[in-house]
Design a protein around this motif. Structure first.
Motif, PDB file in Angstrom:
ATOM      1  N   ARG A   5       1.033  -1.036   0.011  1.00  0.00           N
ATOM      2  CA  ARG A   5       0.142  -0.238  -0.328  1.00  0.00           C
ATOM      3  C   ARG A   5       0.639   1.355   0.091  1.00  0.00           C
ATOM      4  O   ARG A   5       0.378   2.231  -0.257  1.00  0.00           O
ATOM      5  CB  ARG A   5      -1.076   0.133   1.404  1.00  0.00           C
ATOM      6  CG  ARG A   5      -2.192  -0.995   1.197  1.00  0.00           C
ATOM      7  CD  ARG A   5      -3.327  -0.841   2.405  1.00  0.00           C
ATOM      8  NE  ARG A   5      -2.585  -1.687   2.993  1.00  0.00           N
ATOM      9  CZ  ARG A   5      -2.692  -1.706   4.236  1.00  0.00           C
ATOM     10  NH1 ARG A   5      -4.045  -1.202   4.821  1.00  0.00           N
ATOM     11  NH2 ARG A   5      -1.907  -1.639   6.017  1.00  0.00           N
ATOM     12  N   PHE A   6       1.787   1.385   0.464  1.00  0.00           N
ATOM     13  CA  PHE A   6       2.608   2.506   0.775  1.00  0.00           C
ATOM     14  C   PHE A   6       3.924   2.356  -0.224  1.00  0.00           C
ATOM     15  O   PHE A   6       3.393   3.661  -1.361  1.00  0.00           O
ATOM     16  CB  PHE A   6       4.134   2.552   1.687  1.00  0.00           C
ATOM     17  CG  PHE A   6       3.604   2.672   2.744  1.00  0.00           C
ATOM     18  CD1 PHE A   6       4.361   4.424   3.081  1.00  0.00           C
ATOM     19  CD2 PHE A   6       3.300   2.944   3.875  1.00  0.00           C
ATOM     20  CE1 PHE A   6       3.357   5.147   4.211  1.00  0.00           C
ATOM     21  CE2 PHE A   6       3.264   3.021   5.114  1.00  0.00           C
ATOM     22  CZ  PHE A   6       3.340   4.381   5.603  1.00  0.00           C
ATOM     23  N   LEU A   7       3.866   1.683  -1.598  1.00  0.00           N
ATOM     24  CA  LEU A   7       4.089   1.138  -2.598  1.00  0.00           C
ATOM     25  C   LEU A   7       3.538   1.876  -3.599  1.00  0.00           C
ATOM     26  O   LEU A   7       3.733   2.887  -4.496  1.00  0.00           O
ATOM     27  CB  LEU A   7       5.102  -0.113  -3.142  1.00  0.00           C
ATOM     28  CG  LEU A   7       6.397  -0.370  -2.777  1.00  0.00           C
ATOM     29  CD1 LEU A   7       6.031  -1.631  -2.499  1.00  0.00           C
ATOM     30  CD2 LEU A   7       7.188   0.859  -2.132  1.00  0.00           C
ATOM     31  N   TRP A  37      10.525  13.778  -4.209  1.00  0.00           N
ATOM     32  CA  TRP A  37      11.825  12.844  -3.332  1.00  0.00           C
ATOM     33  C   TRP A  37      11.939  13.529  -1.926  1.00  0.00           C
ATOM     34  O   TRP A  37      11.804  12.653  -0.795  1.00  0.00           O
ATOM     35  CB  TRP A  37      13.624  13.248  -3.626  1.00  0.00           C
ATOM     36  CG  TRP A  37      14.033  12.212  -5.057  1.00  0.00           C
ATOM     37  CD1 TRP A  37      12.556  10.918  -5.461  1.00  0.00           C
ATOM     38  CD2 TRP A  37      14.490  12.512  -6.019  1.00  0.00           C
ATOM     39  NE1 TRP A  37      12.721  10.355  -6.511  1.00  0.00           N
ATOM     40  CE2 TRP A  37      14.097  11.114  -6.930  1.00  0.00           C
ATOM     41  CE3 TRP A  37      15.529  13.303  -6.558  1.00  0.00           C
ATOM     42  CZ2 TRP A  37      15.131  11.273  -8.615  1.00  0.00           C
ATOM     43  CZ3 TRP A  37      16.018  13.342  -7.187  1.00  0.00           C
ATOM     44  CH2 TRP A  37      15.875  11.619  -8.629  1.00  0.00           C
ATOM     45  N   PRO A  38      11.556  15.388  -1.620  1.00  0.00           N
ATOM     46  CA  PRO A  38      11.885  15.003  -0.411  1.00  0.00           C
ATOM     47  C   PRO A  38      10.474  14.595   0.581  1.00  0.00           C
ATOM     48  O   PRO A  38      10.412  14.293   1.704  1.00  0.00           O
ATOM     49  CB  PRO A  38      11.597  16.630   0.018  1.00  0.00           C
ATOM     50  CG  PRO A  38      11.856  17.360  -1.460  1.00  0.00           C
ATOM     51  CD  PRO A  38      12.638  15.477  -1.969  1.00  0.00           C
ATOM     52  N   PHE A  70      10.603   4.013   0.472  1.00  0.00           N
ATOM     53  CA  PHE A  70      11.220   5.317   0.234  1.00  0.00           C
ATOM     54  C   PHE A  70      11.908   4.785  -0.732  1.00  0.00           C
ATOM     55  O   PHE A  70      11.329   5.651  -1.977  1.00  0.00           O
ATOM     56  CB  PHE A  70      11.807   5.819   1.060  1.00  0.00           C
ATOM     57  CG  PHE A  70      12.941   6.448   0.244  1.00  0.00           C
ATOM     58  CD1 PHE A  70      11.664   8.479   0.230  1.00  0.00           C
ATOM     59  CD2 PHE A  70      13.818   6.925  -0.322  1.00  0.00           C
ATOM     60  CE1 PHE A  70      12.532   9.153  -0.499  1.00  0.00           C
ATOM     61  CE2 PHE A  70      14.701   7.969  -0.920  1.00  0.00           C
ATOM     62  CZ  PHE A  70      14.051   9.421  -1.278  1.00  0.00           C
ATOM     63  N   GLY A  71      12.709   3.845  -1.248  1.00  0.00           N
ATOM     64  CA  GLY A  71      13.689   3.655  -2.652  1.00  0.00           C
ATOM     65  C   GLY A  71      13.242   3.037  -3.473  1.00  0.00           C
ATOM     66  O   GLY A  71      13.001   3.931  -4.471  1.00  0.00           O
ATOM     67  N   ILE A  72      11.960   2.544  -3.890  1.00  0.00           N
ATOM     68  CA  ILE A  72      10.538   2.131  -5.462  1.00  0.00           C
ATOM     69  C   ILE A  72      10.378   3.203  -5.920  1.00  0.00           C
ATOM     70  O   ILE A  72      10.605   3.546  -7.079  1.00  0.00           O
ATOM     71  CB  ILE A  72      10.469   0.600  -4.311  1.00  0.00           C
ATOM     72  CG1 ILE A  72      11.224  -0.672  -4.037  1.00  0.00           C
ATOM     73  CG2 ILE A  72       9.471   0.578  -5.680  1.00  0.00           C
ATOM     74  CD1 ILE A  72      10.347  -1.901  -3.984  1.00  0.00           C
ATOM     75  N   PRO A  73       9.174   4.093  -4.991  1.00  0.00           N
ATOM     76  CA  PRO A  73       8.646   4.658  -5.237  1.00  0.00           C
ATOM     77  C   PRO A  73      10.140   6.032  -5.922  1.00  0.00           C
ATOM     78  O   PRO A  73       9.963   6.555  -7.300  1.00  0.00           O
ATOM     79  CB  PRO A  73       8.419   5.946  -4.330  1.00  0.00           C
ATOM     80  CG  PRO A  73       7.937   4.513  -3.533  1.00  0.00           C
ATOM     81  CD  PRO A  73       8.856   3.573  -3.591  1.00  0.00           C
TER      82      PRO A  73
END
Length: 179
Positions: A5-7, A37-38, A70-73
């Protein structure tokens, strides 16, 4: 599981930012990624804090989960930047069919906020509407200002567009409260 869900929320948020950026300026991918990104890092950090302080997970566990959250998105945003620069000559800057893109981006933005609210708050529907409505109104007013100042339309011509652009995504968020 919260990770998918976060992704989903991250990807939806980036798609909305990319579409909205494509309405106003180039380089589309670069600006969308630099805005994303931020913002996404802050959201991922809040998620980690909720996991540690509210759910009782260890800091090391949350740090491990934060990498894909964080990394995948963030990688997808980087790919959007690359694709925009390589394949669309820093575009695609939208010149026609703007209203449909604004409406679609508004609904996608609401979906991203709704998914995030479902993950981070106890009353997700109301929270999503409270966060989305003023944010979307601010964007719609900004769109009106750009239409008047840059494109040369009169305020009278832009007001109906503002109302339409605001009303459709706002109606989606209000109707979703009932379900």
């Amino acid at each position: 599981m919260r990770l998918p869900r976060f992704l989903l929320a991250g990807i939806l948020l980036y798609v909305a930012l990319f579409a909205l950026t494509a309405l106003f300026t180039t380089p589309v991918g670069a600006i969308a990624a630099i805005l994303f990104w931020p913002l996404w890092y802050a959201i991922a950090t809040v998620n980690a804090a909720v996991g540690v302080f509210a759910a009782g997970y260890k800091v090391s566990e949350e740090a491990t989960v934060m990498l894909p959250v964080f990394g995948i998105p963030a990688l997808i945003a980087g790919f959007g930047w690359f694709a925009s620069a390589q394949w669309w000559n820093d575009g695609p800057l939208v010149h026609s069919g703007r209203t449909a893109i604004v409406l679609g981006a508004g609904v996608v933005l609401w979906l991203a906020i709704r998914v995030l609210a479902g993950l981070l708050t106890p009353k997700p529907g109301g929270t999503a509407a409270i966060v989305f409505m003023p944010l979307w109104l601010l964007f719609c007013v900004g769109n009106l200002v750009v239409g008047v100042v840059v494109a040369g339309y009169s305020v009278g011509e832009e007001i109906p567009i503002l109302l339409l652009n605001f009303a459709v995504p706002a109606a989606v968020s209000v109707v979703a409260l009932r379900f």
